[in-house]
Motif scaffolding. Sequence first.
Motif, PDB file in Angstrom:
ATOM      1  N   ILE A 114      53.923  18.828  16.347  1.00  0.00           N
ATOM      2  CA  ILE A 114      54.317  19.889  17.272  1.00  0.00           C
ATOM      3  C   ILE A 114      55.542  19.408  18.040  1.00  0.00           C
ATOM      4  O   ILE A 114      55.510  18.345  18.670  1.00  0.00           O
ATOM      5  CB  ILE A 114      53.189  20.203  18.261  1.00  0.00           C
ATOM      6  CG1 ILE A 114      51.891  20.547  17.522  1.00  0.00           C
ATOM      7  CG2 ILE A 114      53.587  21.340  19.197  1.00  0.00           C
ATOM      8  CD1 ILE A 114      50.692  20.658  18.439  1.00  0.00           C
ATOM      9  N   GLY A 178      54.534  25.662  19.405  1.00  0.00           N
ATOM     10  CA  GLY A 178      53.093  25.461  19.264  1.00  0.00           C
ATOM     11  C   GLY A 178      52.579  25.458  17.840  1.00  0.00           C
ATOM     12  O   GLY A 178      51.438  25.855  17.583  1.00  0.00           O
ATOM     13  N   ARG A 179      53.413  25.021  16.870  1.00  0.00           N
ATOM     14  CA  ARG A 179      52.991  24.933  15.475  1.00  0.00           C
ATOM     15  C   ARG A 179      53.369  23.574  14.912  1.00  0.00           C
ATOM     16  O   ARG A 179      54.166  22.843  15.497  1.00  0.00           O
ATOM     17  CB  ARG A 179      53.660  26.035  14.645  1.00  0.00           C
ATOM     18  CG  ARG A 179      53.173  27.438  14.924  1.00  0.00           C
ATOM     19  CD  ARG A 179      53.870  28.433  13.996  1.00  0.00           C
ATOM     20  NE  ARG A 179      53.705  28.066  12.597  1.00  0.00           N
ATOM     21  CZ  ARG A 179      54.444  28.571  11.610  1.00  0.00           C
ATOM     22  NH1 ARG A 179      55.394  29.438  11.867  1.00  0.00           N
ATOM     23  NH2 ARG A 179      54.244  28.185  10.369  1.00  0.00           N
ATOM     24  N   ARG A 180      52.813  23.249  13.762  1.00  0.00           N
ATOM     25  CA  ARG A 180      53.135  22.001  13.074  1.00  0.00           C
ATOM     26  C   ARG A 180      54.348  22.229  12.173  1.00  0.00           C
ATOM     27  O   ARG A 180      54.396  23.196  11.413  1.00  0.00           O
ATOM     28  CB  ARG A 180      51.940  21.545  12.246  1.00  0.00           C
ATOM     29  CG  ARG A 180      52.127  20.244  11.470  1.00  0.00           C
ATOM     30  CD  ARG A 180      50.864  19.985  10.650  1.00  0.00           C
ATOM     31  NE  ARG A 180      50.870  18.693   9.991  1.00  0.00           N
ATOM     32  CZ  ARG A 180      51.304  18.479   8.743  1.00  0.00           C
ATOM     33  NH1 ARG A 180      51.812  19.489   8.033  1.00  0.00           N
ATOM     34  NH2 ARG A 180      51.249  17.274   8.214  1.00  0.00           N
ATOM     35  N   LEU A 369      47.249  24.849  13.442  1.00  0.00           N
ATOM     36  CA  LEU A 369      48.683  24.691  13.677  1.00  0.00           C
ATOM     37  C   LEU A 369      49.514  25.029  12.453  1.00  0.00           C
ATOM     38  O   LEU A 369      50.714  24.743  12.418  1.00  0.00           O
ATOM     39  CB  LEU A 369      48.968  23.254  14.124  1.00  0.00           C
ATOM     40  CG  LEU A 369      48.359  22.864  15.470  1.00  0.00           C
ATOM     41  CD1 LEU A 369      48.519  21.378  15.744  1.00  0.00           C
ATOM     42  CD2 LEU A 369      48.998  23.682  16.597  1.00  0.00           C
TER      43      LEU A 369
END
Length: 371
Positions: A114, A178-180, A369
């Motif tokens: 992240i 907020g993500r991978r 994620l």
Amino acid sequence: MTATERFTGDANPYGGGDPYADYRTADFPFTGLVDLADRRLGAGVIAANDEFFAERENLLRPEPAEFDPERFGHKGKVMDGWETRRRRGVSADEPHPADEDHDWALVRLGAPGIVRGIVVDTAHFRGNYPQAVSVEAACVPGSPSPGELLAPGVEWTTLVPRTPVGGHAANGFAVEAGRRFTHLRVNQHPDGGIARLRVYGEVVPDPAWLAALGTFDLVALENGGTVEDASDRFYSPATHTIQPGRSRKMDDGWETRRRRDRGNDWIRYRLVEQARIRAVEIDTAYLKGNSAGWASLSARDGGSGDWTEVLPRTRLQPDTGHRFVLPEEVRATHVRIDIFPDGGISRLRLFGSPTEEGAARLAARHRELGG
């Protein structure tokens, strides 16, 4: 939340002396996190559309950019960064580049995760920096080629919209995606030079890879371990102790100032997840007259509560790797190393495997994620 400080416009031409004397920077709140684009984690600049004046690989060099006012080559001033040629328009009647014209570089993160903040550093690019930058991110499994990353159908998420930046400055951007992500596309509009790129965030490892490993280093940065706090960061960051590989020089480890009281120094870590620790390695490589004299290790299961000593206070030797097999497995989410009275260690390794509960949480977070 306080707005991130912004810099725009040219810096003054270099006038001699310390080139960093007029460098513009700020205390960005995210720089205490892991640099996901650290070469030591395996990051790389895998492609760029142009690198006429300076190579793209310079973007991820770990040390600050250097400036030699006397160094010129056949293509002009040699710069410690990534610098593209000047863009031109299509004709004498239209000599300026179009608004959409820009240069780009593809960056493979060393550890997917992240992204919480980005610094686009234009150190020493005083009048030849980009007018604006933008940054996009994608999550692509495996080891994709540049062509595969740029192919239609790859989803790119904007982390930093097109934003004016300043020359000879640390241009910082808070990120809330907020993500991978695994890869970035760094754009400079329309052209110019960037000295360094730093991508701060949280490692989100692939649980399938960790499961295949079985026993691995539970506190390593690349596996999702984190330094939560430390008593002293005077000479070097505590995060160095969980970098990949062995230390290569004294400041590649953790060293504290000299204590003049009766206390001791310490680092607190959070493991990748709840796990069973089976073995410990404490390395003092390159710390000779300043290594810790003794060390102990404590653990706890959860973010609060009492610490349980798992390795009693033990004598350490300078410039030496120390290995300990624990008499029984220790279930923990956090560990703390105490060194006595001060000094430093270069690396800490904690070998074991996640509990069933820890492995389930890792897999759930990975899915959540977008991994």
